[in-house]
Design a protein around this motif. Structure first.
Motif, mmCIF file in Angstrom:
data_model
loop_
_atom_site.group_PDB
_atom_site.id
_atom_site.type_symbol
_atom_site.label_atom_id
_atom_site.label_comp_id
_atom_site.label_asym_id
_atom_site.label_seq_id
_atom_site.Cartn_x
_atom_site.Cartn_y
_atom_site.Cartn_z
ATOM 1 N N PHE A 153 1.651 5.755 10.941
ATOM 2 C CA PHE A 153 1.313 5.238 12.259
ATOM 3 C C PHE A 153 -0.032 4.506 12.218
ATOM 4 C CE2 PHE A 153 -0.719 5.843 16.431
ATOM 5 C CZ PHE A 153 0.220 5.242 17.266
ATOM 6 N N ILE A 154 -1.027 5.104 11.544
ATOM 7 C CA ILE A 154 -2.338 4.440 11.411
ATOM 8 C C ILE A 154 -2.195 3.161 10.587
ATOM 9 C CG2 ILE A 154 -4.668 4.710 10.472
ATOM 10 C CD1 ILE A 154 -4.511 7.655 11.136
ATOM 11 N N GLN A 155 -1.363 3.197 9.556
ATOM 12 C CA GLN A 155 -1.143 1.999 8.742
ATOM 13 C C GLN A 155 -0.524 0.883 9.571
ATOM 14 O OE1 GLN A 155 1.095 2.714 5.172
ATOM 15 N NE2 GLN A 155 1.618 0.564 4.887
ATOM 16 N N ASP A 160 -3.646 9.564 24.937
ATOM 17 C CA ASP A 160 -5.043 9.670 25.353
ATOM 18 C C ASP A 160 -5.912 10.229 24.228
ATOM 19 O OD1 ASP A 160 -4.038 12.201 25.266
ATOM 20 O OD2 ASP A 160 -4.935 12.879 27.154
ATOM 21 N N CYS A 161 -5.468 10.036 22.978
ATOM 22 C CA CYS A 161 -6.212 10.547 21.818
ATOM 23 C C CYS A 161 -6.524 9.402 20.855
ATOM 24 C CB CYS A 161 -5.404 11.615 21.088
ATOM 25 S SG CYS A 161 -4.995 13.048 22.098
ATOM 26 N N TRP A 162 -7.553 9.647 20.030
ATOM 27 C CA TRP A 162 -7.898 8.728 18.948
ATOM 28 C C TRP A 162 -7.669 9.430 17.624
ATOM 29 C CZ3 TRP A 162 -8.635 3.698 18.572
ATOM 30 C CH2 TRP A 162 -8.963 2.971 19.716
ATOM 31 N N LEU A 163 -6.981 8.745 16.714
ATOM 32 C CA LEU A 163 -6.761 9.250 15.362
ATOM 33 C C LEU A 163 -7.734 8.556 14.424
ATOM 34 C CD1 LEU A 163 -2.844 9.039 15.290
ATOM 35 C CD2 LEU A 163 -4.291 10.845 16.241
ATOM 36 N N THR A 164 -8.470 9.333 13.648
ATOM 37 C CA THR A 164 -9.473 8.787 12.736
ATOM 38 C C THR A 164 -9.295 9.406 11.363
ATOM 39 O OG1 THR A 164 -11.034 8.604 14.580
ATOM 40 C CG2 THR A 164 -11.923 8.386 12.349
ATOM 41 N N VAL A 165 -9.196 8.558 10.333
ATOM 42 C CA VAL A 165 -9.103 9.043 8.956
ATOM 43 C C VAL A 165 -10.488 9.516 8.522
ATOM 44 C CG1 VAL A 165 -8.468 8.485 6.582
ATOM 45 C CG2 VAL A 165 -7.232 7.417 8.474
ATOM 46 N N ASP A 206 -10.617 4.423 9.390
ATOM 47 C CA ASP A 206 -9.597 3.717 10.171
ATOM 48 C C ASP A 206 -9.174 4.565 11.360
ATOM 49 O OD1 ASP A 206 -9.708 1.624 8.485
ATOM 50 O OD2 ASP A 206 -7.736 1.918 7.560
ATOM 51 N N GLN A 207 -8.905 3.884 12.487
ATOM 52 C CA GLN A 207 -8.553 4.565 13.721
ATOM 53 C C GLN A 207 -7.308 3.957 14.348
ATOM 54 O OE1 GLN A 207 -12.273 4.037 15.897
ATOM 55 N NE2 GLN A 207 -12.793 6.189 15.531
ATOM 56 N N ALA A 208 -6.689 4.753 15.222
ATOM 57 C CA ALA A 208 -5.532 4.279 15.973
ATOM 58 C C ALA A 208 -5.390 5.135 17.223
ATOM 59 C CB ALA A 208 -4.271 4.364 15.123
ATOM 60 N N PRO A 209 -5.039 4.516 18.370
ATOM 61 C CA PRO A 209 -4.863 5.293 19.605
ATOM 62 C C PRO A 209 -3.468 5.904 19.667
ATOM 63 C CG PRO A 209 -4.614 2.961 20.066
ATOM 64 C CD PRO A 209 -4.938 3.058 18.610
ATOM 65 N N LEU A 210 -3.382 7.125 20.138
ATOM 66 C CA LEU A 210 -2.107 7.804 20.353
ATOM 67 C C LEU A 210 -2.191 8.494 21.702
ATOM 68 C CD1 LEU A 210 0.695 8.686 19.350
ATOM 69 C CD2 LEU A 210 -0.401 10.668 18.299
ATOM 70 N N ALA A 261 -11.071 0.769 24.042
ATOM 71 C CA ALA A 261 -12.274 1.555 23.791
ATOM 72 C C ALA A 261 -12.006 2.556 22.687
ATOM 73 C CB ALA A 261 -12.695 2.292 25.062
ATOM 74 N N SER A 262 -13.033 2.920 21.934
ATOM 75 C CA SER A 262 -12.929 3.873 20.853
ATOM 76 C C SER A 262 -14.217 4.659 20.775
ATOM 77 C CB SER A 262 -12.664 3.161 19.522
ATOM 78 O OG SER A 262 -13.760 2.337 19.177
ATOM 79 N N PRO A 263 -14.160 5.912 20.259
ATOM 80 C CA PRO A 263 -15.359 6.734 20.215
ATOM 81 C C PRO A 263 -16.366 6.238 19.229
ATOM 82 C CG PRO A 263 -13.513 7.846 19.169
ATOM 83 C CD PRO A 263 -12.970 6.628 19.814
ATOM 84 N N ARG A 264 -15.970 5.459 18.290
ATOM 85 C CA ARG A 264 -16.931 4.913 17.318
ATOM 86 C C ARG A 264 -16.389 3.621 16.751
ATOM 87 N NH1 ARG A 264 -14.736 9.229 13.926
ATOM 88 N NH2 ARG A 264 -16.253 10.627 14.848
ATOM 89 N N ASP A 265 -17.203 2.805 16.182
ATOM 90 C CA ASP A 265 -16.743 1.546 15.605
ATOM 91 C C ASP A 265 -15.870 1.800 14.385
ATOM 92 O OD1 ASP A 265 -18.151 0.163 17.500
ATOM 93 O OD2 ASP A 265 -19.981 -0.017 16.257
ATOM 94 N N ILE A 266 -14.903 0.961 14.200
ATOM 95 C CA ILE A 266 -14.021 1.072 13.047
ATOM 96 C C ILE A 266 -14.729 0.478 11.837
ATOM 97 C CG2 ILE A 266 -11.830 0.332 12.065
ATOM 98 C CD1 ILE A 266 -10.691 0.272 14.849
#
Length: 431
Positions: A376-378, A395-400, A389-393, A425-430
């Motif tokens: 999904f992140i890929q 109301d959550c953020w996925l971060t490797v 790397d991040q991806a929204p799911l 929006a994201s909690p931190r920069d990618i």
């Protein structure tokens, strides 16, 4: 000797009838004890195997022919035995006792040599027996074929005369089963367990293979040729070792290590059974049907790119259906795939099903064509996942956050109220 020569004209046909009865009894036991795996082996076993496989294609016709010949042979045998017994009773050298003894010996002989012995041998080696008897049996079936429609009609008429009121029962609804469970016991603890088992049976129809599979990182992979030291170095998870090709990339078979007997340890290569390949989105109930139909134990689960991402065994499926409360604890503590770190923060293994994670978080999946969280992140970043790397799911953020030999680890963080104002929006920069 005079006695044997006098009755040889009757005893020789009786011996021939015993052999013919043994042929048909053994053929019935051999052909109808074949498993689907044996059927596939028959089709590759020469002319005899192909003939046997063709006969089994119409099993009702085959069984009717076998039973017809067996009945005809046995009736002829007992008719001859009755004639010989009558001659012995009326003869000067015989008498009633000799006739009774001959009748008893004739009965025991045909029971042992025409029923018990041939069926026992046939069941021990059904494939070899089927190949040997396929030719003569094919001729016997062809000879009696014109009579089979008449026999079938007679059976149908007899069944309707004897059981005229038998009708198929209606299918039982799930509500009926649940009601039966409630009425079957007054034990609250037992009732709760039965309800849980019933609920698990229903959920299996909606559960996907990727949600129940054992991830590839948790499998014991053994390359061919099999090294016994590697194979028996540790107990494989779930009891099955996955056998790969020499490159170690493609899973070609499965070996039930925990079910091996001591006498089989020196010939494990012959015990490796094939596997089937199923898509990650296949329902577990359908996977179980395919495994049962092919008489196999393990299915390899592949993702949308055709890569093997895990395996699913019949043991794991039944454990999930019949012991759902214990299934989630069957892995070691350090192998937990979804771990809650904080109230709104989780740590997830990349090989976990994205659908399973979405169910756990109670969010919707924007892309149903992706199997794993890492996939999904890929898909979101259009590249292989890297740390950061991040991806929204939902109301959550996925971060490797970590990459190890066991796979990728992803941190799941629920977005705050301020982040909900913007979809980007994201909690931190990618990174």
């Amino acid at each position: 000797m005079n006695w044997l020569s006098e009755y040889a004209g009757w005893l020789v046909p009786m011996l021939v009838l015993i052999l013919l009865s043994a042929l048909f009894s053994g053929s019935e036991a051999a052909l109808f004890s074949l498993t689907p795996r044996h059927r596939r082996q028959l089709s590759r076993s020469g002319v005899g195997g192909r003939i046997a496989d063709r006969l089994l294609a119409d099993s009702e016709r085959l069984l009717s022919a076998i039973l017809f010949w067996n009945l005809l042979i046995n009736m002829t045998y007992f008719a001859i035995a009755s004639i010989v017994a009558g001659k012995l009773e009326s003869s000067v050298a015989g008498g009633t006792s000799v006739a009774v003894l001959f009748t008893a010996i004739s009965l025991l002989t045909i029971i042992f040599f025409s029923e018990m012995l041939p069926k026992s041998i046939a069941v021990l080696s059904p494939v070899q027996a089927s190949i040997l008897i396929a030719g003569p049996l094919s001729v016997a079936v062809r000879v009696v074929s014109p009579l089979l429609p008449l026999i079938k009609t007679a059976n149908m008429l007899a069944s309707r005369l004897l059981w005229p009121s038998f009708v198929p029962e209606n299918e039982i609804d799930l509500a009926d089963i649940e009601r039966a469970v409630e009425l079957s016991t007054h034990d609250a603890a037992l009732l709760q367990r039965e309800r849980m088992a019933l609920r698990s049976l229903v959920e299996i129809a909606e559960t996907r293979a990727s949600e129940l599979m054992r991830p590839r990182s948790k499998l014991q992979l053994v390359e061919t040729p099999i090294d016994r030291q590697i194979l028996f170095a540790q107990t494989p998870p779930g009891g099955y070792a996955m056998i790969t090709d020499q490159a170690g990339e493609r899973i070609i078979g499965a070996l039930g290590v925990r079910m091996l007997r001591p006498s089989q340890l020196d010939d494990v290569e012959q015990l490796v059974e094939p596997v089937i390949y199923v898509p990650w989105s296949a329902p577990v109930a359908r996977v179980l049907d395919q495994l049962t139909e092919n008489d196999l134990s393990v299915a390899v689960v592949v993702d949308e790119y055709g890569d093997a991402i895990g395996a699913l065994s019949t043991d794991r499926i039944f454990r999930r259906m019949l012991g759902p409360e214990h299934h989630q604890f069957e892995e070691l503590p350090n192998a937990i795939a979804i771990e809650q770190v904080d109230r709104d923060r989780y740590r997830v293994l990349g090989s976990v099903s994205v659908r399973q994670l979405a169910k756990h978080l109670q969010v919707a999946i924007p892309d149903e064509s992706v199997a794993t969280v890492a996939g999904f992140i890929q898909r979101q970043n259009e590249r292989l996942p890297r740390i950061g790397d991040q991806a929204p799911l939902g109301d959550c953020w996925l971060t490797v956050v970590e990459e190890s030999e066991g796979g990728l680890w992803i941190e799941v963080q629920r977005r705050g109220d301020d982040d909900d104002d913007s979809d980007d929006a994201s909690p931190r920069d990618i990174g």
